[in-house]
Motif scaffolding. Sequence first.
Motif, short mmCIF file in Angstrom:
data_model
loop_
_atom_site.label_atom_id
_atom_site.label_comp_id
_atom_site.label_asym_id
_atom_site.label_seq_id
_atom_site.Cartn_x
_atom_site.Cartn_y
_atom_site.Cartn_z
N GLU A 141 8.91 5.42 7.34
CA GLU A 141 7.90 5.37 8.39
C GLU A 141 8.25 4.35 9.47
N THR A 142 8.91 3.26 9.04
CA THR A 142 9.15 2.15 9.98
C THR A 142 10.49 2.26 10.69
N HIS A 143 11.53 2.64 9.92
CA HIS A 143 12.87 2.62 10.48
C HIS A 143 13.63 3.94 10.32
N GLY A 144 13.02 4.90 9.63
CA GLY A 144 13.71 6.16 9.43
C GLY A 144 14.93 6.05 8.53
N GLY A 145 14.90 5.06 7.59
CA GLY A 145 16.04 4.83 6.71
C GLY A 145 16.03 5.73 5.51
N PRO A 146 17.04 5.63 4.63
CA PRO A 146 17.12 6.45 3.42
C PRO A 146 16.12 5.97 2.38
N GLY A 150 0.79 -1.23 0.00
CA GLY A 150 0.00 0.00 0.00
C GLY A 150 0.82 1.27 0.00
N VAL A 151 2.12 1.15 0.24
CA VAL A 151 3.02 2.31 0.18
C VAL A 151 4.30 1.86 -0.53
N SER A 152 5.08 2.81 -1.01
CA SER A 152 6.32 2.48 -1.69
C SER A 152 7.36 1.96 -0.69
N PRO A 153 8.38 1.22 -1.16
CA PRO A 153 9.42 0.75 -0.24
C PRO A 153 10.11 1.89 0.51
N GLY A 154 10.40 2.99 -0.20
CA GLY A 154 11.05 4.13 0.45
C GLY A 154 10.20 4.71 1.56
N ALA A 155 8.91 4.87 1.29
CA ALA A 155 8.00 5.41 2.30
C ALA A 155 7.87 4.45 3.49
N TRP A 156 7.80 3.15 3.19
CA TRP A 156 7.69 2.15 4.27
C TRP A 156 8.92 2.20 5.17
#
Length: 307
Positions: free
Chosen positions: A300-305, A291-297
């Motif tokens: 939101e989840t880990h604060g990664g790049p 439901g969301v892009s990998p970057g957005a996930w």
Amino acid sequence: MTQAGVYGQRLGRGLHVKEAPVLITRSLRSAEVAVTEVRNDKPTPELSGSLPAEDAYLVSLKLRDYPACECWEEGRYVTREDIRAGATYLYDLKRDPRYVIDKPFHSLFFYLPRPALHDMARRPGAPRIGELSYEPGVGHDDGVIRHIGASLQEALRRPDETNQLFIDHMMLALTAHVAQTYGGLKPVAEPSRGGLAPWQVKRACDRLDSDLSGKVALEQIATELGLSVSHFSRAFRISTGLPPHQWLLRQRVKAATQLMTVRNLPLSEIAISAGFANQSHFTRVFTQMVGVSPGAWRRETHGGPDA
């Protein structure tokens, strides 16, 4: 290796096209089944070439209207009919089917050799399939073939992103449908239960998990379990709730989410490691399933790049 069947470039030469994208399955033990896309927006008016005579059929889904199509069989004019986009036509390769190419055309051609159709009838008491029922130049309103064709068109556009399990699954469905609808094969009643044994589920899932790229064929896994392809596909879905190709996609996404917990690992590397063809393929599938892009996930989840 010399190509045996009438598909791909061999079919393309007969229809006077230079590009003939093809997908092939070897899941049916006796023969290859293939789908070829042919298109020519500016044809040179002429009669299509004679195709090699085989005990096989071409099942064609028309993707473009073709008014006043002049059909030939065995060297003789048969009929002239208006072909409509979305209709299905059958051709018997023993009869040297040809037509006059004088207008733009766009079609999918499914190559079905008789041994593949007989594979569908391999059960106790089932009769062998005779000639498929059709009239030259007469189309069929076949919603199942339209659905399968639409799914495989996407695969033909992005062959690098299409796993073999999906091709096997769709071609098996196509062959069974043609055998039942045009060959008189009576469908087998679905059992109320009949999934795989627990050890079979584990072995099949381990086998799929071992190659997230999806290059393993359904026939290969089914043979290892001592089952037919159709039995394995049906039982796997009963046991897991998903057909094998969709189960594999879920495993790819699961692997990718685990890899995304590594803060500095680029999405392009994650995509390849999780079995996707490239980052855009990964992004498309992940977004559809989560439901969301990998970057957005990851943000939101880990604060990664993002990449």
